[in-house]
Design an enzyme around this catalytic site. Structure first.
Site, mmCIF file in Angstrom:
data_model
loop_
_atom_site.group_PDB
_atom_site.id
_atom_site.type_symbol
_atom_site.label_atom_id
_atom_site.label_comp_id
_atom_site.label_asym_id
_atom_site.label_seq_id
_atom_site.Cartn_x
_atom_site.Cartn_y
_atom_site.Cartn_z
ATOM 1 N N LEU A 57 1.043 -1.277 0.147
ATOM 2 C CA LEU A 57 0.360 0.281 -0.125
ATOM 3 C C LEU A 57 0.562 1.326 0.334
ATOM 4 C CD1 LEU A 57 -3.091 1.618 -0.176
ATOM 5 C CD2 LEU A 57 -2.471 1.511 2.944
ATOM 6 N N SER A 58 0.966 2.201 -1.077
ATOM 7 C CA SER A 58 1.142 3.441 -0.544
ATOM 8 C C SER A 58 2.576 3.507 -1.079
ATOM 9 C CB SER A 58 1.110 4.159 0.390
ATOM 10 O OG SER A 58 1.834 5.523 0.716
ATOM 11 N N ALA A 59 3.196 3.494 -0.090
ATOM 12 C CA ALA A 59 5.267 3.222 -0.638
ATOM 13 C C ALA A 59 5.120 2.145 -1.125
ATOM 14 C CB ALA A 59 5.658 4.076 1.103
ATOM 15 N N GLY A 87 -1.589 -1.106 -4.369
ATOM 16 C CA GLY A 87 -2.485 -0.659 -3.392
ATOM 17 C C GLY A 87 -1.722 1.150 -3.558
#
Length: 325
Positions: free
Chosen positions: A147-149, A171
């Site tokens: 997710l994200s990073a 994500g």
């Protein structure tokens, strides 16, 4: 003498009952979720499902948390352990400590963490190898998602270690080398990274002699104001170029071959885009969730950065992963 015989009989009976009650050494064991440390000091948590049997190869999914998160929060939020229990695979959650990044972000925007053989990519692969040393892992079914990073780092791992990771899940992430500095990271998160075609070529070069088509599934919310939706589009465009080059121009592009609308009962609507190769096989998927912010789609509020109203990203990722090897 009669008492001695009785005692012997009782003792033998107890021993036999204990032996009969013992599970064979290669039988399934109780599910565990425990902290471990890789040889380089990288800490991680590993979920081993109840159905795992030593000697029988099972898939491994590596889950990379987002900024400010930790393995426990990410496991609770994504509920990937529940999927693993149902489908019988291992799940690893590497930890990014605050000593490496104040906000516990994976450093996807630094060049030393964007290549094979060093930095965080090599450390995460070290976690995979550490698990392989203790558990029976099917090396052809090792997947990574984040997710994200963590999503951005999943992209990097797909490009730098395509021989290790069979497929990737992204994500709210960003394309390969979307930035090479902190300032560039914020720019990319808000406006998108460089030309995804060029980044796709850079990712192909990063693959080196291990170049191959890497299946990719992307989730992004239309109301994500932390990592803007353009980034989800760029991840697909980048991988379309990378995969097309890896397939020697086998007709992989960023124009969806199939578009499927969907809706979660009493939840969000979404659109799934499917991208095929020249043989008609789906190699990429993109799920755009209407109205979702910066979150793991379909996750639980027991964790952080989740949207329970979105489609089940963990379940859908697993379905995507298991059909490709």
């Amino acid at each position: 003498m009669g008492k001695i015989k009785i005692l012997r009989a009782v003792t033998i009976g107890l021993l036999l009952s204990l032996l009969w009650g013992m599970a064979p050494l290669d039988s399934a064991q109780a599910a565990t979720f425990e902290s471990r440390t890789a040889p380089d000091g990288r800490q991680y948590k590993l979920y081993v499902p109840n159905g795992y049997t030593p000697g029988t190869p099972v898939p491994l999914v590596v889950m990379l948390h987002g900024c400010t998160q930790d393995p426990d929060q990410f496991a609770a939020g994504t509920q990937m352990n529940q999927v693993a229990e149902r489908e019988n695979f291992l799940v690893a959650y590497p930890t990014q400590p605050s000593s490496a990044n104040l906000n516990k972000c994976w450093n996807w925007f630094e060049t030393r963490h964007q290549a094979r053989g060093g930095g965080e990519p090599a450390s995460i692969v070290g976690v995979v190898n550490h698990i392989k040393g203790s558990y029976t892992v099917d090396g052809s079914r090792v997947h990574v998602a984040g997710l994200s990073a963590g999503g951005a780092m999943s992209v990097i791992l797909g490009a730098t270690y395509p021989d290790v990771f069979t497929s990737i899940g992204v994500g709210a992430g960003l394309e390969y080398q979307a930035a090479t500095s902190v300032t560039g990271a914020y720019m990319a998160m808000n406006y998108g990274g460089p030309d995804p075609v060029k980044q796709g070529e850079a990712a192909y070069r990063a693959m080196g002699s291990y170049a191959r088509v890497v299946p990719v599934i992307v989730f992004h919310g239309t109301a994500d104001y932390t990592v803007r939706p353009i980034n989800g589009d760029q991840v697909i465009s980048q991988w379309a170029r990378t995969n097309d080059m890896a397939a020697d121009g086998n007709g992989i592009d960023d124009k969806p071959d199939t578009t499927q609308p969907g809706a979660v009962p009493n939840g969000r609507t979404y659109t799934k885009y499917l991208y095929q190769n020249g043989a008609g096989n789906v190699v990429m998927e993109k799920v755009i969730v209407d109205g979702m912010g910066h979150a793991w789609s379909g996750g639980s509020t027991a964790g952080s950065y989740t949207d329970p109203q979105g489609p089940d990203a963990s379940g859908m990722m697993w379905q995507f992963f298991q059909s490709r090897r």
